[in-house]
Design a protein around this motif. Structure first.
Motif, PDB file in Angstrom:
ATOM      1  N   GLY A 186       0.822  -1.130  -0.175  1.00 25.70           N
ATOM      2  CA  GLY A 186      -0.111   0.096   0.124  1.00 25.70           C
ATOM      3  C   GLY A 186       0.952   1.138   0.050  1.00 25.70           C
ATOM      4  O   GLY A 186       0.951   1.997   0.919  1.00 25.70           O
ATOM      5  N   ASN A 235      -4.325   3.002   6.240  1.00 22.36           N
ATOM      6  CA  ASN A 235      -5.529   2.078   6.012  1.00 22.36           C
ATOM      7  C   ASN A 235      -5.209   1.113   4.864  1.00 22.36           C
ATOM      8  O   ASN A 235      -6.128   0.792   4.437  1.00 22.36           O
ATOM      9  CB  ASN A 235      -6.896   2.866   5.977  1.00 22.36           C
ATOM     10  N   GLY A 236      -3.958   1.176   4.150  1.00 18.57           N
ATOM     11  CA  GLY A 236      -3.723   0.252   3.350  1.00 18.57           C
ATOM     12  C   GLY A 236      -3.891  -1.173   3.584  1.00 18.57           C
ATOM     13  O   GLY A 236      -3.894  -1.535   4.593  1.00 18.57           O
ATOM     14  N   SER A 237      -4.309  -2.190   2.454  1.00 20.06           N
ATOM     15  CA  SER A 237      -4.207  -3.306   2.741  1.00 20.06           C
ATOM     16  C   SER A 237      -2.897  -4.212   2.364  1.00 20.06           C
ATOM     17  O   SER A 237      -2.487  -3.850   1.083  1.00 20.06           O
ATOM     18  CB  SER A 237      -5.300  -4.007   2.027  1.00 20.06           C
ATOM     19  N   ASN A 264      -7.032  -0.437  -0.188  1.00 20.39           N
ATOM     20  CA  ASN A 264      -7.826  -1.095   0.657  1.00 20.39           C
ATOM     21  C   ASN A 264      -8.813  -2.069   0.140  1.00 20.39           C
ATOM     22  O   ASN A 264      -9.826  -1.927   0.374  1.00 20.39           O
ATOM     23  CB  ASN A 264      -8.600  -0.194   1.725  1.00 20.39           C
ATOM     24  N   THR A 311     -11.439   1.955  -0.956  1.00 23.45           N
ATOM     25  CA  THR A 311     -11.217   3.284  -0.069  1.00 23.45           C
ATOM     26  C   THR A 311     -10.435   4.045  -1.403  1.00 23.45           C
ATOM     27  O   THR A 311      -9.566   3.634  -1.987  1.00 23.45           O
ATOM     28  CB  THR A 311     -10.332   3.146   0.934  1.00 23.45           C
ATOM     29  N   GLU A 341     -14.713   6.381   1.707  1.00 19.59           N
ATOM     30  CA  GLU A 341     -15.149   5.218   1.998  1.00 19.59           C
ATOM     31  C   GLU A 341     -16.173   4.659   0.996  1.00 19.59           C
ATOM     32  O   GLU A 341     -17.235   5.242   0.831  1.00 19.59           O
ATOM     33  CB  GLU A 341     -15.224   4.895   3.513  1.00 19.59           C
TER      34      GLU A 341
END
Length: 370
Positions: free
Chosen positions: A41, A61-63, A85, A89, A105
């Motif tokens: 991310g 808030n990265g995956s 994300n 996102t 979001e």
């Protein structure tokens, strides 16, 4: 002391010349930057001239288990809007500082929303349109909801909510805002022309319903946006010939389909028998009859004559873009490398590795001149 009137025109001229020279100097000093993203991310900014990474910003808030997707650059070249994300996102990241200045979001409550790279900014940069596929997560089932296009105010900060939603069909892979701001193109089964305020269909350029004598139904896979240099959207496609025997080498043709976003004009050309996989394409901004296509090979095609030249690549690349002067081809996506090729000789000029060798997956490869 009072200045004689006759000196005013001279001083105004001198000031104008000075301003022009300063503007030309700034333009000469500007250079290309490539903006891409990689796992886990990370937004990556590359100085194309120096062939080096100048910024690697972590996406909030990265995956770690899913690569970022579409990237759209603001008209002033300062903010990159990144889909990440698990593609739920959209974050607007200041390219220089890495600060998150916008966030939307796509999921809320029991409704899961995802975008599949359909995303674009209005020409003035004030609105972001995102195509969203939605499902409601119920205790015993997923309940499909109609997809829509969510339109956000880019000045809304990190808790952005849609200012409006537009009805949209399923299977949209690209959103493309016309330079006039009056049309939002949605490319999926067809190239729809939508009113960006209401979503009303203004018209259509046929693709799945495209009818030509001797040809069947055309098909394409295209969700890499890279039209910012030329203002022309291009998609590779494959189409069967109904007037050829099924086992003939000419039974399936490969072609390129273009849409000039300013003039709304479509052009297309079948240039070879379908022999290789074609993923994404870009139009040369300086020679708009030239199109470069990439996957396991890099191909240059002349849309006027249909003639092509091709070189094998070190590995698969998903995305392709070009330098502002049309002299270099930039290829990325898939693995952890952005490579540079000469647009005329198709010789490799160099490469830049992603931080940690991380792969870019289906991330966009965008170019900004600053």
């Amino acid at each position: 002391m009072k200045i004689p009137r006759s000196t005013f025109p001279r001083r105004a001229l001198q000031a104008g010349v000075a301003a022009l020279l300063a503007s030309l100097a700034a333009a000469a000093a500007a250079k290309d930057y490539i903006v891409t993203a990689c796992r886990p991310g990370t937004l990556v900014v590359i100085d194309a001239q120096e062939r080096k990474v100048v910024h690697a910003h972590p996406l909030p808030n990265g995956s770690k288990g899913h690569g970022p997707g579409a990237i759209v650059i603001s008209p002033d070249g300062k903010v990159a809007y990144v889909l990440h994300n698990h593609w739920e996102t959209v974050s607007g990241i200041d390219i220089d500082s890495g600060q998150e200045v916008f966030r939307a979001e796509l999921s809320a409550g029991s409704v899961r929303g995802k975008s599949f790279n359909g995303m674009d900014l209005s020409p003035d940069g004030k609105e972001l349109a995102v195509y969203v596929v939605r499902n409601e997560l119920l205790p015993g089932e997923y309940q499909p909801r109609d997809p829509h296009i969510a339109v956000f105010d880019t000045a809304a900060g990190v808790k952005a909510e849609p200012v409006r939603t537009l009805p949209a069909p399923r299977r949209v892979g690209n959103l493309l805002w016309a330079p006039s701001g009056k049309t939002l193109y949605a490319f999926g089964w067809e190239m729809l022309k939508l009113d960006p305020q209401t979503g009303a269909v203004q018209g259509m350029h046929p693709f799945r319903s495209w009818k030509r004598t001797g040809f069947g139904q055309a098909d394409t896979l295209n969700f890499w946006p890279q039209h910012e240099q030329s203002g022309v959207f291009v998609s590779p496609y494959f189409v069967p010939r109904t007037d050829r025997k099924p086992d003939s080498p000419e039974a399936m043709k490969a072609g390129l389909w273009t849409l000039d976003l300013k003039t709304d004009k479509v052009a297309f050309k079948e240039f070879e028998n379908a022999s290789v996989v074609l993923f994404s394409s870009v139009v040369n901004p300086m020679k708009q009859h030239e199109v470069f296509t990439v996957f396991n090979q890099l191909t240059r095609t002349d849309m006027r004559s249909g003639k092509s030249e091709r070189v094998d690549l070190d590995h698969s690349f998903y995305s392709v873009n070009m330098s502002s002067d049309g002299r270099e081809v930039y290829i990325g996506g898939a693995q952890g490398e952005v490579a540079f090729y000469d647009a005329q000789s198709l010789k490799k000029l160099g490469a830049v590795q992603m931080p940690g060798g991380a792969d870019q997956s289906a991330s966009s490869l965008r170019v900004v001149r600053r």
